[in-house]
Scaffold this motif. Structure first.
Motif, short mmCIF file in Angstrom:
data_model
loop_
_atom_site.label_atom_id
_atom_site.label_comp_id
_atom_site.label_asym_id
_atom_site.label_seq_id
_atom_site.Cartn_x
_atom_site.Cartn_y
_atom_site.Cartn_z
N ILE A 173 30.75 -7.27 -48.51
CA ILE A 173 32.07 -7.31 -47.89
C ILE A 173 31.93 -7.38 -46.37
CG2 ILE A 173 34.19 -6.00 -47.53
CD1 ILE A 173 33.76 -4.97 -50.43
N ARG A 174 32.67 -8.28 -45.78
CA ARG A 174 32.73 -8.42 -44.33
C ARG A 174 34.20 -8.32 -43.94
NH1 ARG A 174 28.48 -7.33 -44.92
NH2 ARG A 174 26.52 -8.46 -44.67
N PHE A 175 34.46 -8.14 -42.67
CA PHE A 175 35.86 -8.17 -42.26
C PHE A 175 35.98 -8.85 -40.91
CE2 PHE A 175 33.99 -4.14 -41.03
CZ PHE A 175 34.34 -4.00 -39.69
N GLU A 176 37.11 -9.46 -40.67
CA GLU A 176 37.37 -10.05 -39.37
C GLU A 176 38.61 -9.41 -38.78
OE1 GLU A 176 37.02 -14.03 -41.11
OE2 GLU A 176 39.15 -14.28 -40.62
N ILE A 177 38.66 -9.43 -37.46
CA ILE A 177 39.75 -8.73 -36.76
C ILE A 177 40.48 -9.70 -35.84
CG2 ILE A 177 40.27 -6.91 -35.08
CD1 ILE A 177 37.91 -5.34 -36.17
N ASN A 178 41.79 -9.63 -35.89
CA ASN A 178 42.62 -10.39 -34.97
C ASN A 178 43.11 -9.41 -33.89
OD1 ASN A 178 44.73 -11.76 -33.69
ND2 ASN A 178 45.11 -12.99 -35.53
N LEU A 179 42.42 -9.41 -32.75
CA LEU A 179 42.66 -8.39 -31.74
C LEU A 179 44.01 -8.57 -31.06
CD1 LEU A 179 41.19 -5.96 -30.67
CD2 LEU A 179 40.15 -7.38 -28.93
N THR A 180 44.38 -9.83 -30.83
CA THR A 180 45.64 -10.09 -30.14
C THR A 180 46.82 -9.48 -30.90
OG1 THR A 180 44.64 -12.16 -29.47
CG2 THR A 180 46.98 -11.92 -29.05
N GLU A 181 46.79 -9.67 -32.22
CA GLU A 181 47.88 -9.13 -33.03
C GLU A 181 47.91 -7.61 -32.97
OE1 GLU A 181 50.43 -10.47 -34.86
OE2 GLU A 181 49.94 -12.36 -33.86
N ALA A 182 46.73 -6.99 -32.95
CA ALA A 182 46.68 -5.52 -32.86
C ALA A 182 47.27 -5.06 -31.54
CB ALA A 182 45.23 -5.05 -33.02
N GLU A 183 46.95 -5.80 -30.47
CA GLU A 183 47.43 -5.41 -29.15
C GLU A 183 48.95 -5.51 -29.05
OE1 GLU A 183 44.97 -7.95 -26.84
OE2 GLU A 183 43.32 -6.49 -26.74
N HIS A 184 49.52 -6.44 -29.81
CA HIS A 184 50.99 -6.56 -29.80
C HIS A 184 51.65 -5.25 -30.19
CE1 HIS A 184 51.02 -11.21 -30.23
NE2 HIS A 184 50.82 -10.80 -29.01
N GLY A 185 51.01 -4.49 -31.04
CA GLY A 185 51.61 -3.23 -31.48
C GLY A 185 50.99 -2.03 -30.81
N ASN A 186 50.21 -2.27 -29.72
CA ASN A 186 49.54 -1.18 -29.03
C ASN A 186 48.63 -0.38 -29.96
OD1 ASN A 186 50.52 -1.72 -26.47
ND2 ASN A 186 52.46 -0.67 -26.95
N ILE A 187 48.08 -1.05 -30.97
CA ILE A 187 47.12 -0.39 -31.84
C ILE A 187 45.76 -0.57 -31.19
CG2 ILE A 187 46.10 -0.37 -34.15
CD1 ILE A 187 48.71 -1.78 -35.08
N ARG A 188 45.07 0.54 -30.92
CA ARG A 188 43.77 0.42 -30.25
C ARG A 188 42.66 0.45 -31.27
NH1 ARG A 188 43.44 4.68 -26.41
NH2 ARG A 188 41.21 4.31 -26.65
#
Lengths: 210, 637
Positions: A173-188
C-alpha cells in the motif's frame, strides 16, 4: 458464387447454437465441490476482513499522528477525533479495533458510518469507499474548506482532488497527498508524512501516469 | 480434497495481529495479498513479455480484444474480415494461427477442434480488464502444448476493483453500434459481485471488388464475477459469462458459455497454491464448414513453495476432458465421425534458483503432457536472468515446445474440399479433399532467445529481444495419397508432418516519457522465415508468406490536462503474399468533463478508404478493412 452467398440468398438460418449447456457429470461434481467450498468458507469467515483493509485501517489511525486539524474543529481539548466512513464499511470492525483504547494528543477516537455527503462535514477524517465516490466528488472542496481530511482509494478520487489517496504498488500500500487541497482547509500535514507519501501534489490537477 | 484445503480459519487466527501497532514505515512494507508474489517477479522474467495495462486499454480506443492487441509491439494482428482475425507472434500466422495460446481469466480459448482462436467469441468488457499480458516465444513449460510462438493472457479486474455502475454506449460507421453496462456491489464486508452485459454490431467490410463483403455481424455478451476474501490469505473467485455471435449477415452463428471457479491460498511468504476449475461450452454453426459443439471440463492445481533459502519451486497438475459433436451444414464438407471425446493430462514443475539473490536467477522446468493423439510430450525450458543493476535485466532461454494436432487434423472427422478440381488417373476430374490423419505427429520447436531491458534514464525504457526458432514436423497439406474414382473423384489430401524450417528475428520497444504529460512508444519487429517441405506438392512458401517481415508501430499518449487527452497509434506492416504493405493509424480524443463522465471520438484505420490486411485463404473469405469513426460516452456512478 461462393457458398456463403448461396445460402444467404436461399433461406434464413436460425441460430442453432442457442441450446443450453449439456454439462458432463464429472463437471457437475467439480462445480458442486467448488460451490460447497465457497459456501462453507463464506459462513466460516463471514466477519473476516481482507488484509488490505486491516492495513488501511492501521494507516488511517497512523495518519492522525501526523495531522493537525484547526483548533476550531474541536469543541474542547478533550473532544474526540471523529473518523467517518462514507459508503458500505469495508473495514468491518477492524477500524474500530485499530483505534480502540488509543489516544492522540489526549483525544480518543470515534468511528462512524455515514451514508450521505451532507453528514460528512462533522468528521475530522473521512474515508470514501469507491462506491460512494460519485456522491462526494462535487462536495470535496467544500469539505476541505470545512477542515475535513478526505481519504480515498481510486485514481478518480485523486483526480477529483481528494487529499490522501491509497494506491497499491508491487502488492504494497502506498499513498499520495494533495497538499494544496489540505491547505485550503488549514489542515496541517507534518513533513514526515509527506516524506513517506509516494507523491505530493501541490496543485489540484492530477499527475499523469508514468 | 478441495473442502479440506478451503478452511484456513485456524491458521489465519494464529497469524492475527494488530496492524495499528506498526509504524507507518512498517505498514508500507506489508504486502496486501501475497498471491501476486509470482506476478511481481514478471518484471524480471526471462521472457519477451509485453503488458497492456488498464490505462493502455482505455487509451487504445479499442472496442474488441483484437483491436487492443494491435497495440502490442511485435504481435502481428491482421483483420481477415469483419469478424475473423489472424493473430500471432513470430510467424506462422493465419486464419487458424495454431501456435499461439490464448487464455481469458485462466480459461483456454484455443480451440482443440480446429486449432486456433475464434476471436469473434472473445467479447470481454475492456473497461473491466486489469491487463493483457503477451508473451512472445514459447511458454509451453508452464502453459503446455500449443504455447509455441506465444501466450496471450487476458486478466479481468476483481469484483472488488469494479464497484459501482458503468454504462457506455456509442456508434459510428464501421463499429455501427455498441453499448454495455456493469454494476458492482458489495454483498458483505469481504464479498464483492459484479454483473455485466454488452452488445456490439459491426458493419460489412469491403469485398475485394469494392462491394460490400456481406460479413456484418453482431454479438451479445453478459456475465458475472464474484470475489470472496474469507481471510487475508485467501481469495475465492466464481465467474461466468456467455457470448452469442451472429456472423456473416445471419449465415453462421456461435455461442459460448463458461463457468470458472478459482481458489487462491497463501500459505506463507514463499508458499501458495491455486486450484481452478472451469467448464466451457462452445458451439459454432458455420455454413462454410460444419456445426460443432465442444464441451470442456478443466481442473488445474498449482503450488509454489521455497524449499531452501535460494530455491523456489512451482509445480502443478492438470486434467481436461473434451466432448465433441459434429454435424454437417453443407454438402461440400462431409462429417465422418459425429461424436467423440478426449482426455488431456498434464504435470509441470519449475525451479527458480536465485544463485545470487536479486542478481542472478536460473530457472529450469518442464511440462509433461499426455494427449490422445501423440501420447506423451515433454516441453522443457532453461532460463537465466542477470540483473547487473536495478535498471538492467539480461536474460536468455532455451525451450522446447510442441503443437499437438487438432482433432480435425488427427481424426477422421470431416473431409473438406481444398482448391479446384485436378485431372488425375484416367483423365478424370478429382476434387482435392483434406482428410484427417491419425498418424499425425506433434510439431516440435526448439527456441533460442535472448533479451535485455534497461532504463538509461527514468524517462526512457528500452527492451530488445532476439530469437532463433527451429521447427520440425510442421503440419501441412498438399500431397495426394490416393485417388478415389467417382463423379467427380476425390483426391485424398491428408494432413502430414511435411514441413520443417527456422525463423529468426527480434523485437524492439522503446518507451519515452518526454514530459509528465506526453509518452511516446515505438516498436519494431523483424521476422525472417525459412520453411521447407520433404514432399513435393505442398507449399512451404505459404508459411513463409504468412506474416510480415517488418512491422513498425509508433504511439503517442498525450494529456492536455486532466480533462483532455489524445492518443495516436500509427503502424506500418510489410507486404505478405498478395497483400501490399500498408500504413494506417488509429486516433482517440477523450474528454472527461467530470470524474464520472467521459466522451471520446475514435478514428480507426485512417490512412485509406480500405485496405487488405491478410491473404485469401481457401478456408475463409477475406475482406478489406475500411476506415471507421465512432463516438462513445462512458458514465460511471
Amino acid at each position: 458464387m461462393t457458398p456463403r452467398t448461396l445460402i444467404a440468398n436461399g433461406s434464413f438460418v436460425a441460430p442453432a447454437c442457442f441450446r443450453f449447456a449439456r454439462i458432463s457429470r464429472a463437471g457437475w461434481i467439480c462445480l458442486l465441490l467448488l460451490g460447497l467450498n465457497l459456501f462453507f468458507s463464506y459462513f466460516a469467515n463471514a466477519q473476516q476482513v481482507s488484509k488490505e483493509y486491516q492495513l488501511k485501517a492501521a494507516f488511517l489511525y497512523n495518519f492522525t499522528k501526523f495531522i493537525d486539524w484547526p483548533t476550531n474543529r474541536f469543541a474542547d481539548a478533550e473532544a474526540p477525533i471523529v473518523i467517518g466512513v462514507l459508503g458500505a464499511n469495508p473495514f468491518g470492525g477492524e477500524l474500530a479495533k485499530a483505534v480502540e483504547g488509543r489516544t492522540q494528543a489526549g483525544r480518543t477516537f470515534v468511528v462512524t458510518n455515514l451514508s450521505s455527503a451532507a453528514a460528512s462535514t462533522n468528521v475530522h477524517l473521512l474515508f470514501v469507499t469507491p462506491a460512494a465516490e460519485s456522491q462526494i466528488v462535487d462536495h470535496l472542496s467544500d469539505l476541505h474548506q470545512a477542515g475535513v481530511l478526505t481519504v480515498g482509494e481510486t485514481k478518480g478520487f485523486a483526480a477529483s482532488g481528494g487529499i490522501i489517496t491509497f494506491t497499491t504498488e508491487a502488492d504494497r500500500i502506498r499513498f499520495e497527498i494533495n497538499l494544496t487541497e489540505a491547505e485550503h482547509g488549514n489542515i496541517r500535514i507534518s513533513s514526515k508524512l509527506l516524506q513517506l507519501a509516494k507523491t505530493v501534489r501541490r496543485k489540484s490537477t492530477p499527475a499523469p501516469d508514468p | 480434497m478441495i473442502l479440506v484445503l478451503g478452511h484456513p480459519t485456524l491458521r489465519a487466527a494464529e497469524k492475527m495481529q494488530n496492524f495499528a501497532d506498526l509504524s507507518l514505515e512498517q505498514l508500507l512494507n506489508e504486502t496486501v495479498t501475497s498471491v501476486s508474489k509470482r506476478e511481481q517477479r514478471r518484471g524480471d522474467a526471462a521472457a519477451a513479455i509485453s503488458v497492456l495495462s488498464h490505462d493502455d486499454l482505455q487509451r487504445s480506443g479499442a472496442t474488441t480484444l483484437p483491436e487492443a492487441l494491435r497495440w502490442v509491439p511485435g504481435l502481428n494482428v491482421s483483420a481477415y474480415n469483419a469478424s475473423q482475425w489472424a493473430i500471432s507472434s513470430r510467424g506462422f500466422n493465419g486464419i487458424y494461427a495454431n501456435k499461439l495460446l490464448v487464455l481469458v481469466d485462466g480459461r483456454a480459448v484455443y480451440t482443440p477442434l480446429f486449432a486456433g482462436v475464434y476471436w469473434d467469441l472473445q467479447q470481454t468488457m475492456l473497461a473491466d480488464l486489469d491487463r493483457i499480458e503477451v508473451i512472445r516465444g514459447p511458454g509451453a513449460s508452464v502453459w503446455g502444448a500449443n504455447a509455441v510462438n506465444g501466450v496471450i493472457n487476458v486478466v479481468s479486474l476483481s469484483a472488488r476493483e469494479t464497484q459501482g455502475g458503468l454504462i457506455y454506449g456509442g456508434g459510428g460507421t464501421v463499429r455501427e453500434a455498441f453499448g454495455g453496462a456493469r454494476y458492482g456491489t458489495q454483498i458483505s464486508s469481504n464479498t464483492f459481485l459484479r454483473v455485466f452485459g454488452a452488445y456490439q454490431r459491426t458493419d460489412d467490410y469491403v469485398a475485394l471488388g469494392g462491394a460490400r463483403a456481406d460479413d456484418r455481424w453482431w454479438s451479445g455478451h453478459g456475465g458475472f464475477r464474484l470475489d470472496h476474501y474469507p481471510d487475508e490469505d485467501s481469495q475465492a473467485t466464481w465467474q461466468g459469462d456467455f457470448t452469442f455471435a451472429d456472423l456473416d449477415n445471419h449465415v453462421s452463428d456461435a455461442f459460448n458459455v463458461n463457468l470458472i471457479g478459482r481458489w487462491k491460498q497463501t500459505l506463507s511468504d514463499r508458499s501458495n497454491y491455486e486450484i481452478q476449475t472451469y467448464m466451457d461450452r462452445t458451439c459454432r454453426d458455420e455454413m462454410l464448414r460444419a456445426h460443432s459443439e465442444v464441451d470442456t471440463m478443466d481442473l488445474t492445481f498449482q503450488h509454489t513453495f521455497g524449499w531452501s533459502e535460494h530455491n523456489d519451486v512451482v509445480w502443478g497438475l492438470g486434467y481436461r476432458y473434451i466432448n465433441n459433436e459434429l454435424k454437417a451444414t453443407t454438402p461440400l464438407v462431409s462429417v465422418l465421425d459425429r461424436a467423440f471425446d478426449l482426455h488431456l493430462g498434464s504435470a509441470f514443475v519449475q525451479n527458480d534458483w536465485h544463485a545470487i539473490p536479486d542478481k542472478f536467477t536460473l530457472t529450469v522446468g518442464t511440462k509433461l503432457e499426455h494427449n490422445d493423439f501423440t501420447g506423451w510430450e515433454v516441453q522443457p525450458t532453461v532460463r537465466a536472468t542477470f540483473k547487473p543493476t536495478e535498471r538492467q535485466t539480461l536474460w536468455a532461454a532455451i525451450s522446447r515446445a510442441v503443437r499437438t494436432p487438432s482433432q480435425v487434423e488427427a481424426m477422421n472427422l470431416i473431409a473438406f474440399p481444398y482448391g479446384s478440381p485436378i485431372v488425375g488417373p484416367g483423365g478424370f476430374n478429382y476434387v482435392p479433399t483434406i482428410f484427417g490423419n491419425p498418424q499425425l505427429d506433434a510439431e516440435k520447436l526448439w527456441a533460442y532467445e535472448i533479451g535485455c531491458r534497461f532504463q538509461p534514464t527514468s524517462r526512457l525504457n528500452v527492451e530488445v529481444n532476439a530469437f532463433y526458432n527451429d521447427y520440425d514436423d510442421v503440419g501441412s497439406v498438399g500431397a495426394i495419397t490416393q485417388f478415389i474414382p467417382g463423379a467427380p473423384g476425390v483426391a485424398v489430401m491428408p494432413f502430414g508432418n511435411y514441413e520443417y524450417g527456422y525463423t529468426w528475428g527480434g523485437e524492439l520497444a522503446i518507451t519515452f516519457a518526454a514530459t509528465d504529460k506526453w509518452r511516446l512508444i515505438g516498436g519494431y519487429s523483424l521476422l525472417v522465415t525459412h520453411n521447407y517441405s520433404i514432399v513435393p506438392m505442398t507449399d512451404p512458401q505459404w508459411a513463409e508468406d504468412g506474416a510480415p517481415r517488418n512491422q513498425i508501430t509508433l504511439r503517442s499518449a498525450y494529456d492536455f490536462s486532466s480533462h483532455w487527452s489524445l492518443d495516436i497509434q500509427a503502424r506500418y506492416v510489410d507486404a505478405i503474399r498478395s497483400v501490399p504493405s500498408y500504413i494506417t493509424a488509429d486516433v482517440q480524443l477523450r474528454y472527461r468533463p467530470t470524474s464520472n463522465l467521459e466522451l471520446s471520438l475514435v478514428g480507426q484505420n485512417l490512412f485509406d478508404r480500405s485496405h487488405l490486411e491478410y491473404r485469401p485463404d481457401p478456408l475463409a473469405v477475406v475482406a478489406e478493412v475500411p476506415r471507421g469513426f465512432f463516438g462513445r460516452v462512458t458514465w460511471k456512478f
